[in-house]
Design a protein around this motif. Structure first.
Motif, short mmCIF file in Angstrom:
data_model
loop_
_atom_site.label_atom_id
_atom_site.label_comp_id
_atom_site.label_asym_id
_atom_site.label_seq_id
_atom_site.Cartn_x
_atom_site.Cartn_y
_atom_site.Cartn_z
N PRO A 1 5.39 -40.47 -53.32
CA PRO A 1 5.37 -41.38 -52.15
C PRO A 1 5.73 -40.67 -50.85
N ARG B 1 2.89 -38.88 -49.02
CA ARG B 1 1.70 -39.69 -48.74
C ARG B 1 0.91 -39.17 -47.54
N SER C 1 -0.79 -36.01 -48.44
CA SER C 1 -1.86 -36.25 -49.42
C SER C 1 -3.11 -36.79 -48.76
N PHE D 1 -6.10 -45.57 -47.10
CA PHE D 1 -4.82 -44.90 -47.36
C PHE D 1 -3.79 -45.10 -46.26
N ASP E 1 5.49 -43.21 -42.30
CA ASP E 1 4.97 -42.10 -43.11
C ASP E 1 5.78 -40.84 -42.84
#
Lengths: 427, 320
Positions: free
Chosen positions: B236, B239, B242, B313, B320
């Protein structure tokens, strides 16, 4: 540093700023330049001389680049800068011809698109006196609407060379039909040696010779697709059969234009051009025979692709007349250079009949056999056959040979593209 | 007597006030000058070599332009219609899809795995990072030629075939066999080798942003080291990285050209969009009208997919 000191020089920061700015400017201006093949100066040959850029693709035979440079240097009426292009010469040339920074003189093969978009100039005036000394096919391949646009430099017959000893050992005669060829390739295949090498793509280079050997043609004389019908479909199916027989070499480090596969003993037969004969003879000696692409059956004739290169003058050149004069000098008047180019590196047939007749190196052995096959079964390119048509034809062959698609259905798809292109070009 | 009040008419006082401002103004002007001197050439380059060609391509896409970059005949939207119904162009999008299906998840998983491994290494960490990052510096063309000529050639002395030979397996023509489509192995592995290191570095940067207190808190709460911590803390927290890796990867897959062109050539069974468009516009066909229309369609597809991916996403969301 104290500010009151006159001419104290640059601070470290100033120096960095200024040199950095200059470097950025220099990088930018350098990026705006381009390598056109012309030297940055006149080469020291005199201020008034015109500078011409002459483009070649990369020939595989040793010494050819030096020979091209030698010819250029020997020309005194202009400075000629040779640009030798490894890799994808066709694409580079196509892009170069879009601008005035491309070549003045270049080698290529003519297609009608080049004429319609005014990329090449007619050369009838420089070839007129010696026109009869060229073969009709070599003139036709460079003629559009009655005008000749290029001077043929070399003729490159493409055929099948084979190891005589391997065929003899297997008790096989040189194949005369496509079925013979498939059977021979299978028979000659062992766990160390494959029967034949026709290119890493599985045989796309065979497409046109196979078509001719089945009684078809890429285009008919009245500009229609000529590759449909039972014969061509059957022949393309045979190419698939050859591919699927597991007797052809695939994945060779060098492709079919290089004799590496046959020279290294990876195959018993190889589809290749006559240019490779000296290289093959050096390794294999007299253990070399040649056949044309075999006929579909007894009712058809074998075929030889009579390829080669032609010299053109770019219509975008700033010095068209000087370029024409150079082409005339090198490829019409300088017979010793033409002979040197055709015979002293790889073997090519000189396009001038008078020169070909004198070519002693082509009058014996496998070279002489190839010349004879070219005379009997040779086919030259039709300038109405454009790269777009060629791509559609190649895709059709890939689908048939590699994917096992139905030849008739694939021919129909390619015909549609070719018809669209013909409509655009001829209305 | 009170001290004289300095007024604005006092030249000395005005000079004192204006002096620093003037210097500051001069400084700003100097900075601006240097800014443009450094940045200007690149902005100019971007305009001349990127934006202008895109605009010109847009113009050409509405015209017939064979063997020329000058529009010759207005054809409206016909080039777009032709390209959207061109089976070769659609097939090239299919080739891209297959390539992306292989390369995007593989790159993601392997670069993350490498990052996790390298990040845990206690000794010679810089060495291991460099080892995996170095291939990034290699040219796609050079790597493709090594793959083609040394590793995946189809004869008995190719590296892959030599290894197979030890197990009694026959030579495979890796790049020429369509059934089965072995050519995907060299195509995918060469790109993996070339780009894993770059994405590994992105993941390492992401991993180093994760606060150790999160892990400590997780252990206190009873999370087991290994998969549980990775699943609920590491992943997580990665994120943003990713999503960036996925987007960059997908765009790079759309732009695949060098390895396809150098390994298999311009063949219709493995022809991604850029190879196809190169062939019809910059290659020997020189059909710049259709090529421009195809390039713009591809650009729009890339933009739409990126935006969609972004939306799914939630890249760049707060937190974030």
């Amino acid at each position: 540093m104290p500010a009151h000191v006159p001419n104290a020089g640059l601070t470290r920061r100033d120096l960095l700023k200024r040199t950095g700015g200059l470097a950025a400017l220099a990088a930018f201006t350098a990026a705006c330049g381009g390598n056109t093949g012309r030297p940055s100066t006149d080469g020291g040959g005199g201020g008034a001389k015109v500078t011409l850029s002459q483009w070649y693709h990369q020939y595989g035979e040793a010494g050819t680049q030096q020979a091209a440079q030698k010819y250029a240097k020997a020309y005194t009426d202009a400075n000629v800068a040779v640009q030798w292009t490894p890799g994808d010469y066709g694409s580079k040339l196509s892009s170069g011809l879009l601008s005035s920074k491309g070549p003045d003189v270049f080698e290529s093969q003519l297609n009608i698109g080049m004429v319609k978009s005014n990329q090449v100039v007619a050369l009838d005036d420089i070839i007129a006196d010696v026109k009869d000394d060229f073969l009709p096919g070599d003139l036709a391949t460079n003629t559009v609407d009655g005008k000749i646009y290029g001077v043929r430099m070399i003729i490159d017959p493409q055929v099948i060379y084979y190891r005589k000893s391997m065929l003899d050992k297997a008790g096989i005669k040189p194949p005369e039909t496509i079925d013979d060829l498939i059977a021979a390739a299978k028979e000659l295949t062992t766990n160390k040696v494959k029967g034949i090498f026709v290119g890493n793509d599985g045989g796309l280079a065979l497409g046109s010779p196979a078509l001719w050997a089945a009684g078809g043609d890429r285009l008919t004389k009245d500009h229609k697709p000529g590759f449909s019908g039972e014969g061509p479909a059957k022949m393309f199916g045979k190419l698939r059969e050859l591919y699927a027989s597991k007797s052809i070499l695939l994945g060779s480090p060098t492709d079919w234009t290089d004799p590496g596969a046959i020279n290294q003993g990876l195959v018993a037969m190889q589809w290749i051009g006559m240019w490779a004969v000296p290289g093959m003879q050096k390794v294999l000696g007299d253990d070399l025979g040649v056949i044309p692409f075999p006929a579909l059956d007894a009712s058809n004739k074998p075929a030889v692709y009579s390829g080669g290169w032609t010299q053109f003058v770019s219509a975008k050149s700033a010095n068209v007349e000087a370029a024409k004069k150079f082409v005339k000098w090198l490829w019409i008047e300088k017979e010793d250079f033409q002979e040197d180019w055709s015979l002293n590196y790889g073997f090519h047939i000189p396009p001038r009949k008078s020169l070909a007749a004198k070519a002693s190196k082509l009058q014996s052995g496998v070279a002489a056999d190839t010349v004879k096959l070219n005379q009997e079964y040779g086919h030259t390119d039709d300038p109405a056959w454009t790269p777009k048509m060629g791509t559609a034809f190649g895709d059709m062959l890939t689908n048939v040979i590699k994917k096992g698609a139905d030849p008739a259905a694939e021919i129909a798809k390619a015909e549609k593209t070719v018809n669209d292109e013909l409509s655009r070009l001829f209305g | 007597m009170s001290a004289p009040v300095k007024t604005s008419a006092d030249p000395a006082a005005a000079g004192e006030r204006r002096g620093p401002r003037r210097r500051r103004q001069k400084g700003i002007a100097g900075n601006t000058l240097w800014f443009w001197l450094f940045v200007g050439p690149f902005v100019l380059g971007l305009l001349i070599f990127s934006y202008l060609p895109i605009l010109w391509s847009l113009v050409l896409s509405f015209f017939e332009a064979y063997n020329t970059v000058t529009p010759s005949k207005f054809v409206g939207l016909q080039n777009y219609v032709d390209m959207l119904t061109d089976r070769n162009f659609l097939s090239s999008l299919g080739t891209f899809t297959i390539f992306a299906v292989f390369i995007v998840p593989l790159t993601f998983v392997l670069s993350l795995a490498l990052a996790l491994l390298v990040n845990q290494v206690k000794v010679a960490r810089a060495f291991f990072r460099s080892v995996f990052f170095l291939p990034t510096a290699c040219s796609y063309v050079v790597a493709s030629l090594i793959w083609k000529l040394s590793i995946f050639n189809g004869v008995r002395f190719g590296l892959a075939n030599t290894v197979l030979g030890w197990f009694g397996i026959e030579n495979i023509a890796w790049l020429s066999t369509v059934d089965p489509p072995w050519y995907w192995i060299p195509l995918v592995t060469v790109r993996l080798w070339l780009q894993l290191g770059f994405y590994m570095i992105l993941f390492i940067a992401g991993l180093q942003r994760i606060s150790p207190t999160l892990y400590e808190a997780a252990y206190v709460d009873g999370a087991k080291p290994g998969w549980q911590v990775f699943r609920y803390i590491t992943l997580p927290q990665l994120r943003a990285t990713s999503v960036a890796v996925l987007i960059l990867n997908l765009i790079a897959a759309y732009q695949a050209f060098d390895e396809f062109y150098n390994l298999v050539g311009n063949v219709n069974y493995a022809r991604p969009p850029l190879v196809y468009l190169y062939g019809i516009s910059l290659g020997s066909i020189q059909d710049l009208g259709h090529g421009s229309a195809g390039a713009l369609i591809l650009a729009v597809i890339i933009m739409l997919v990126t935006l969609l991916q972004n939306r799914i996403f939630g890249f760049g969301k707060a937190g974030d």
